[in-house]
Design a protein around this motif. Structure first.
Motif, PDB file in Angstrom:
ATOM      1  N   ALA A 307      11.316  48.839  59.160  1.00 12.17           N
ATOM      2  CA  ALA A 307      11.058  48.672  60.591  1.00 12.17           C
ATOM      3  C   ALA A 307      10.744  50.043  61.177  1.00 12.17           C
ATOM      4  CB  ALA A 307      12.255  48.038  61.300  1.00 12.17           C
ATOM      5  N   LEU A 308      10.203  50.018  62.388  1.00 17.82           N
ATOM      6  CA  LEU A 308       9.693  51.253  62.982  1.00 17.82           C
ATOM      7  C   LEU A 308       9.939  51.260  64.485  1.00 17.82           C
ATOM      8  CD1 LEU A 308       7.855  53.827  63.032  1.00 17.82           C
ATOM      9  CD2 LEU A 308       5.899  52.258  63.131  1.00 17.82           C
ATOM     10  N   ILE A 309      10.439  52.383  64.976  1.00 17.06           N
ATOM     11  CA  ILE A 309      10.490  52.649  66.413  1.00 17.06           C
ATOM     12  C   ILE A 309       9.359  53.627  66.702  1.00 17.06           C
ATOM     13  CG2 ILE A 309      11.860  53.602  68.306  1.00 17.06           C
ATOM     14  CD1 ILE A 309      14.349  52.913  66.476  1.00 17.06           C
ATOM     15  N   THR A 310       8.482  53.272  67.631  1.00 16.21           N
ATOM     16  CA  THR A 310       7.295  54.080  67.850  1.00 16.21           C
ATOM     17  C   THR A 310       6.807  53.936  69.277  1.00 16.21           C
ATOM     18  OG1 THR A 310       5.057  54.538  66.985  1.00 16.21           O
ATOM     19  CG2 THR A 310       5.727  52.232  67.117  1.00 16.21           C
ATOM     20  N   ASN A 311       5.971  54.864  69.714  1.00 16.47           N
ATOM     21  CA  ASN A 311       5.281  54.724  70.988  1.00 16.47           C
ATOM     22  C   ASN A 311       3.971  53.977  70.778  1.00 16.47           C
ATOM     23  OD1 ASN A 311       7.395  56.293  71.929  1.00 16.47           O
ATOM     24  ND2 ASN A 311       6.096  57.673  73.104  1.00 16.47           N
ATOM     25  N   PHE A 312       3.222  53.771  71.844  1.00 21.43           N
ATOM     26  CA  PHE A 312       1.899  53.158  71.730  1.00 21.43           C
ATOM     27  C   PHE A 312       0.879  54.223  71.350  1.00 21.43           C
ATOM     28  CE2 PHE A 312       4.316  50.411  74.533  1.00 21.43           C
ATOM     29  CZ  PHE A 312       4.041  49.152  74.007  1.00 21.43           C
ATOM     30  N   HIS A 313      -0.127  53.830  70.584  1.00 16.05           N
ATOM     31  CA  HIS A 313      -1.041  54.787  69.980  1.00 16.05           C
ATOM     32  C   HIS A 313      -2.468  54.662  70.510  1.00 16.05           C
ATOM     33  CE1 HIS A 313       2.184  55.888  67.345  1.00 16.05           C
ATOM     34  NE2 HIS A 313       2.346  54.619  67.005  1.00 16.05           N
ATOM     35  N   SER A 317      -7.246  55.116  66.318  1.00 16.63           N
ATOM     36  CA  SER A 317      -6.492  56.201  65.680  1.00 16.63           C
ATOM     37  C   SER A 317      -5.880  55.744  64.359  1.00 16.63           C
ATOM     38  CB  SER A 317      -5.376  56.681  66.607  1.00 16.63           C
ATOM     39  OG  SER A 317      -4.407  55.657  66.803  1.00 16.63           O
ATOM     40  N   THR A 318      -5.596  56.709  63.494  1.00 17.39           N
ATOM     41  CA  THR A 318      -4.961  56.386  62.220  1.00 17.39           C
ATOM     42  C   THR A 318      -3.568  55.809  62.418  1.00 17.39           C
ATOM     43  OG1 THR A 318      -4.074  58.636  61.979  1.00 17.39           O
ATOM     44  CG2 THR A 318      -6.253  58.211  61.060  1.00 17.39           C
ATOM     45  N   LEU A 319      -2.905  56.178  63.519  1.00 18.83           N
ATOM     46  CA  LEU A 319      -1.549  55.672  63.755  1.00 18.83           C
ATOM     47  C   LEU A 319      -1.567  54.207  64.184  1.00 18.83           C
ATOM     48  CD1 LEU A 319       0.042  58.782  65.461  1.00 18.83           C
ATOM     49  CD2 LEU A 319      -0.080  58.172  63.039  1.00 18.83           C
ATOM     50  N   TYR A 336      -0.451  44.885  71.941  1.00 16.62           N
ATOM     51  CA  TYR A 336      -1.117  45.864  72.812  1.00 16.62           C
ATOM     52  C   TYR A 336      -1.735  45.184  74.033  1.00 16.62           C
ATOM     53  CZ  TYR A 336      -0.438  50.118  70.095  1.00 16.62           C
ATOM     54  OH  TYR A 336       0.112  51.229  69.502  1.00 16.62           O
ATOM     55  N   ALA A 337      -2.300  43.996  73.855  1.00 11.26           N
ATOM     56  CA  ALA A 337      -2.822  43.266  75.007  1.00 11.26           C
ATOM     57  C   ALA A 337      -1.696  42.903  75.968  1.00 11.26           C
ATOM     58  CB  ALA A 337      -3.558  42.008  74.541  1.00 11.26           C
ATOM     59  N   HIS A 338      -0.556  42.510  75.407  1.00  2.83           N
ATOM     60  CA  HIS A 338       0.625  42.189  76.212  1.00  2.83           C
ATOM     61  C   HIS A 338       1.114  43.432  76.954  1.00  2.83           C
ATOM     62  CE1 HIS A 338       4.476  40.053  77.024  1.00  2.83           C
ATOM     63  NE2 HIS A 338       4.998  41.261  76.906  1.00  2.83           N
ATOM     64  N   ALA A 339       1.117  44.580  76.272  1.00  5.33           N
ATOM     65  CA  ALA A 339       1.588  45.814  76.900  1.00  5.33           C
ATOM     66  C   ALA A 339       0.669  46.252  78.034  1.00  5.33           C
ATOM     67  CB  ALA A 339       1.700  46.912  75.845  1.00  5.33           C
ATOM     68  N   ASP A 351       6.229  54.348  77.007  1.00  4.96           N
ATOM     69  CA  ASP A 351       7.257  53.431  76.528  1.00  4.96           C
ATOM     70  C   ASP A 351       7.213  53.294  75.014  1.00  4.96           C
ATOM     71  OD1 ASP A 351       8.272  52.761  79.126  1.00  4.96           O
ATOM     72  OD2 ASP A 351       6.480  51.535  79.460  1.00  4.96           O
ATOM     73  N   ALA A 352       8.149  52.523  74.472  1.00  6.37           N
ATOM     74  CA  ALA A 352       8.322  52.426  73.028  1.00  6.37           C
ATOM     75  C   ALA A 352       8.143  50.999  72.531  1.00  6.37           C
ATOM     76  CB  ALA A 352       9.713  52.941  72.635  1.00  6.37           C
ATOM     77  N   MET A 353       7.988  50.892  71.218  1.00 12.17           N
ATOM     78  CA  MET A 353       7.993  49.604  70.522  1.00 12.17           C
ATOM     79  C   MET A 353       9.044  49.649  69.415  1.00 12.17           C
ATOM     80  SD  MET A 353       4.036  48.383  69.929  1.00 12.17           S
ATOM     81  CE  MET A 353       4.593  46.752  69.367  1.00 12.17           C
TER      82      MET A 353
END
Length: 360
Positions: A307-313, A317-319, A336-339, A351-353
């Motif tokens: 699992a991953l905690i991450t920001n929006f990219h 991008s490669t991320l 991303y559409a929801h965000a 914000d984070a995911m």
């Protein structure tokens, strides 16, 4: 829209994706220009392993993690890598140190109306810092400074904020564009998922029984660069130095034995862990360090991360490709559409995911 699979990194399947498959529209006003008032005050979009979306607050992470889960943090420290000045001939110049190679030597991006040649002296920070151009390595200039690079940058440099943040770095950025656990200097961009954690959150996670361990990956300026080729197989990934130490390898083994998940805090932690795993093929994870150019795209089989905690990219991008590999392209598109529709704040100060792997 159906897609054929692609494997990247050290896998050999031919890519069928193009960069346009990872594009999305983002209103400029959703790009966060300043951090939240409190480190833990951001929103959290939870994408679970079944592809369902849940709107949460970052503090809700406490209810999403379980005892024996292992959080892997990147302990790199952002250096004050940006210097402005002029060439000996008088023309303006801006230097962004990318990598320190010797105590008094570094590879750097140099912006000037005319590229400086070997032997040219750069006078930076009002003359407080001087550097000589030794040559070039691709897009980077090899510079020798008149003193220890780290000391000179700390005294005279500026925090290198991302190109989409429009204000000049100030004292607040010096503090907030740095994780509270940063300790290994060398990054020119923050591992931004870690910016949401404060000491109180770290203690509450420890009280819950959530374990922690560290890797180091010195984030380079290339993290902000879009993929400039249409076929992903033609992209050359920028190199970043990383280390996965033995205590972290042992912590992962203990978490697996106890039934816990390995949860990367940030895509940089992902790249470090998966790069280490790639060194041993099908064997057990081992401590390692070196440069990585691992390029993770959909179809890649994660070897370490659950699992991953991450920001929006950034679009294209490669991320964005990396997180699509973990959760699936369509779930990430929906997220991303929801965000965007929900007015989440995007990128480094945003914000984070929390993304749980869709891979079996």
């Amino acid at each position: 829209m159906p897609f054929s699979p692609v494997l990247s990194g050290r896998d050999d399947t031919v890519s069928t994706f193009t960069v346009s498959d990872f594009d999305y529209d983002l209103p400029a006003e959703l790009i966060a220009q300043t951090p939240a008032a409190e480190r833990g005050g951001s929103r959290l979009l939870h994408l679970d392993g079944q592809g369902q979306l849940h709107d949460r607050q970052f503090s809700d992470l406490l209810s999403l993690l379980r005892p024996q889960d292992l959080l892997i943090f990147n302990d790199t420290r952002v250096i004050k890598a940006r210097l402005a000045g002029q060439k000996a001939t008088g023309g303006k110049v801006e230097v962004l140190v990318e990598r320190i190679t010797e105590p008094d030597r570094a590879l750097a991006h140099v912006r000037a109306s005319k590229s400086p040649g070997p032997g040219m002296r750069l006078e930076l920070a009002g003359g407080a810092v001087t550097a000589e151009v030794l040559g070039r390595e691709g897009e980077l200039f090899d510079l020798r400074f008149a003193g220890p690079v780290l000391d000179l940058l700390e005294a005279h440099g500026a925090t290198p904020l991302p190109p989409y943040i429009t204000h000049a770095a100030g004292q607040e950025d010096d503090a907030r564009y740095q994780t509270v656990y940063a300790r290994e200097p060398g990054a020119v961009a923050a591992p931004t998922a870690g910016l949401h954690f404060d000491e109180t959150m770290l203690q509450r996670l420890a009280d819950l029984g959530v374990q922690r361990a560290f890797v180091t990956l010195h984030v380079g300026a290339g993290t902000f660069q879009p993929v400039r080729v249409q076929k992903l197989e033609d992209h050359i990934m920028h190199a970043e130095w990383y280390t996965v130490p033995e205590p972290t390898v042992q912590a992962i083994a203990r978490a697996r034995q106890a039934g816990g998940r390995v949860i990367a805090v940030g895509t940089t932690s992902v790249r470090a862990l998966e790069s280490a795993a790639a060194q041993t093929a099908d064997g057990p994870l081992a401590a390692t360090q070196g440069d990585t150019r691992l390029f993770i795209t959909p179809g890649y089989r994660y070897r370490v991360v659950d699992a991953l905690i991450t920001n929006f990219h950034l679009p294209q991008s490669t991320l964005l490709m990396l997180v699509s590999a973990l959760a699936g392209i369509e779930p990430i598109r929906r997220a991303y559409a929801h965000a965007v529709a929900g007015r989440y704040r995007f990128f480094s100060y945003g914000d984070a995911m929390f993304i749980e792997s869709a891979q079996p």
